[in-house]
Design a protein around this motif. Structure first.
Motif, PDB file in Angstrom:
ATOM      1  N   GLY A  66       1.627  54.831  44.979  1.00 44.76           N
ATOM      2  CA  GLY A  66       0.654  54.137  44.151  1.00 44.76           C
ATOM      3  C   GLY A  66       0.874  52.665  43.943  1.00 44.76           C
ATOM      4  O   GLY A  66       0.081  52.005  43.281  1.00 44.76           O
ATOM      5  N   GLY A  67       1.965  52.107  44.489  1.00 47.93           N
ATOM      6  CA  GLY A  67       2.286  50.713  44.216  1.00 47.93           C
ATOM      7  C   GLY A  67       1.317  49.738  44.866  1.00 47.93           C
ATOM      8  O   GLY A  67       0.717  50.017  45.900  1.00 47.93           O
ATOM      9  N   SER A  68       1.177  48.560  44.230  1.00 39.77           N
ATOM     10  CA  SER A  68       0.339  47.498  44.796  1.00 39.77           C
ATOM     11  C   SER A  68       1.167  46.660  45.752  1.00 39.77           C
ATOM     12  O   SER A  68       2.256  46.217  45.413  1.00 39.77           O
ATOM     13  CB  SER A  68      -0.211  46.617  43.676  1.00 39.77           C
ATOM     14  N   SER A  69       0.645  46.421  46.972  1.00 38.16           N
ATOM     15  CA  SER A  69       1.377  45.663  47.978  1.00 38.16           C
ATOM     16  C   SER A  69       0.647  44.396  48.404  1.00 38.16           C
ATOM     17  O   SER A  69       0.990  43.801  49.422  1.00 38.16           O
ATOM     18  CB  SER A  69       1.625  46.553  49.213  1.00 38.16           C
ATOM     19  N   GLU A  70      -0.368  43.994  47.633  1.00 38.84           N
ATOM     20  CA  GLU A  70      -1.152  42.814  48.031  1.00 38.84           C
ATOM     21  C   GLU A  70      -0.311  41.549  48.065  1.00 38.84           C
ATOM     22  O   GLU A  70      -0.549  40.649  48.875  1.00 38.84           O
ATOM     23  CB  GLU A  70      -2.355  42.640  47.102  1.00 38.84           C
ATOM     24  N   MET A  71       0.702  41.464  47.196  1.00 38.43           N
ATOM     25  CA  MET A  71       1.559  40.282  47.203  1.00 38.43           C
ATOM     26  C   MET A  71       2.367  40.197  48.487  1.00 38.43           C
ATOM     27  O   MET A  71       2.674  39.111  48.975  1.00 38.43           O
ATOM     28  CB  MET A  71       2.504  40.324  45.994  1.00 38.43           C
ATOM     29  N   ARG A  72       2.716  41.357  49.057  1.00 42.42           N
ATOM     30  CA  ARG A  72       3.579  41.378  50.239  1.00 42.42           C
ATOM     31  C   ARG A  72       2.801  41.501  51.543  1.00 42.42           C
ATOM     32  O   ARG A  72       3.167  40.907  52.548  1.00 42.42           O
ATOM     33  CB  ARG A  72       4.582  42.543  50.115  1.00 42.42           C
TER      34      ARG A  72
END
Length: 374
Positions: A10-16
């Protein structure tokens, strides 16, 4: 040994991962011409005889949920056990999204309480590897540990950026005596792989202790906080492991690793295999004049030009005299005649018109978001 599985997806990965995860979760990222990242931990669960698995999703989960719409592909479609998909929900006593990894499990604690299996295997959904969790469970039981953390020693990989991982310090008995999350200067090369073994009742006890106190992170609020009060041991994994959620270069490298026979064979030719949702596509078509070197391609792809050291997914079209090098070309992309693409990642349904030139720098691939038209 009997266990249930929890995959944290469920984690957000948009930064990476930037534009690549604007409309999909990292766990749904395409890998190796035919897989999604979630296929690897799911297959590992099934192949380890763990028949009851919960996948906890949150950010940009539509693509991931579509991929998981049938459990049969991973042999988890069954009356006893099966595949469970959990997403955040609002109720009269809860109006929060998941506030951390521990909270995501806590908000679905009924899954734990209704189960009877003695152990829980917790894994992240954004890594590519093959592991027999039963071996870890047996060592966990033998050692008498409260929690077992699977780690890998990356001392032989000079290019691995250890500042992205949790770094372990272990004593001579493999007990964890130090745990730093994403340190600026790692003290060791032992990196946690985000895979944990814990007794089901112990997990319930810990979650009910920390979450009401406003503590929501499994690593910080359980592993690090209880390090001196619980027996937490490490289990060293020595096989292939790569994360796609660490950033663009990690994702690029993971796909390029599939061009190595020794890596590809681990997943495709060594039993038990990694399973995925099957697509009914014709085989790759190589028309006259096509030249393909050190590359893999998904079903339904048509190649008229030259492809070198690249990963092509389903239904890609390569035009006449077009050249693709050192690139990842996702599903449904069209590369027109006489175009040149090098060091690039083309997301789904990107169209490159005739006689266009796209060249990214080595080590910094050019990124074209889904549906772009050049």
């Amino acid at each position: 040994m009997k266990a249930i599985g929890i995959i944290l997806a469920g984690g957000s990965s948009e930064m990476r991962l930037g534009a690549l995860t604007q409309s999909r979760a990292a766990s749904a990222m395409p890998v190796g011409s035919c897989y999604r990242t979630i296929d690897f931990p799911l297959s590992n669960m099934s192949n380890s005889r763990i028949s009851k698995v919960a996948v906890i999703t949150q950010f940009n989960s539509r693509s991931l949920n579509d991929h998981l719409n049938s459990a049969k592909w991973w042999e988890l479609g069954r009356k006893q056990g099966g595949l469970y998909i959990y997403t955040p929900y609002i109720s009269s006593d809860n109006s929060f999204w998941f506030r951390g990894t521990a909270d995501s499990i806590y908000q679905n604690i009924t899954f734990l309480k209704k189960s009877v299996e003695p152990y829980v295997v917790i894994a992240s959904g954004d890594a590519v590897y093959k592991m027999d969790y039963q071996k870890v469970l047996r060592e966990h039981n033998r050692s008498g540990a409260d929690i077992t953390v699977v780690y890998k020693d990356f001392s032989g990989e000079a290019d691995k950026d250890l500042t992205k991982y949790g770094i372990l310090e272990l004593d001579e008995d493999n007990r964890i005596i130090g745990f730093e999350e994403k340190p600026v200067e790692p003290k060791t090369s032992n990196a946690s792989l985000g895979i944990y073994i814990i007794a089901r009742t112990k997990l319930i006890e810990l979650l009910e202790a920390i979450v009401p106190e406003g503590r929501y992170d499994f690593v910080k609020d359980i592993l690090m906080r209880y390090r001196k009060h619980l027996l937490i041991r490490g289990y060293q994994f020595e096989g292939y492991w790569s994360s796609v959620g660490g950033g663009i270069l990690d994702y690029y490298k993971t796909n390029m690793d599939f061009l190595k026979k020794e890596v590809r064979d681990i997943f495709c030719k060594e039993y038990p295999y990694i399973n995925t949702k099957i697509k009914d596509e014709p085989p790759v078509k190589y028309n006259g004049g096509a030249q393909v070197h050190t590359s893999i391609a998904g079903g339904g792809t048509i190649i008229n030009g030259t492809v070198e050291h690249s990963v092509l997914f389903r239904r890609v079209f390569i035009g006449e005299n077009a050249v693709v090098k050192n690139s990842i070309i996702m599903e449904g992309c069209y590369i027109g005649n006489n175009s040149y693409v090098e060091n690039a990642i083309l997301d789904k349904n990107v169209v490159i018109s005739e006689s266009k030139r796209i060249v990214g720098e080595e080590g910094t691939p050019a990124i074209y978001p889904k549906g772009s038209v050049i």
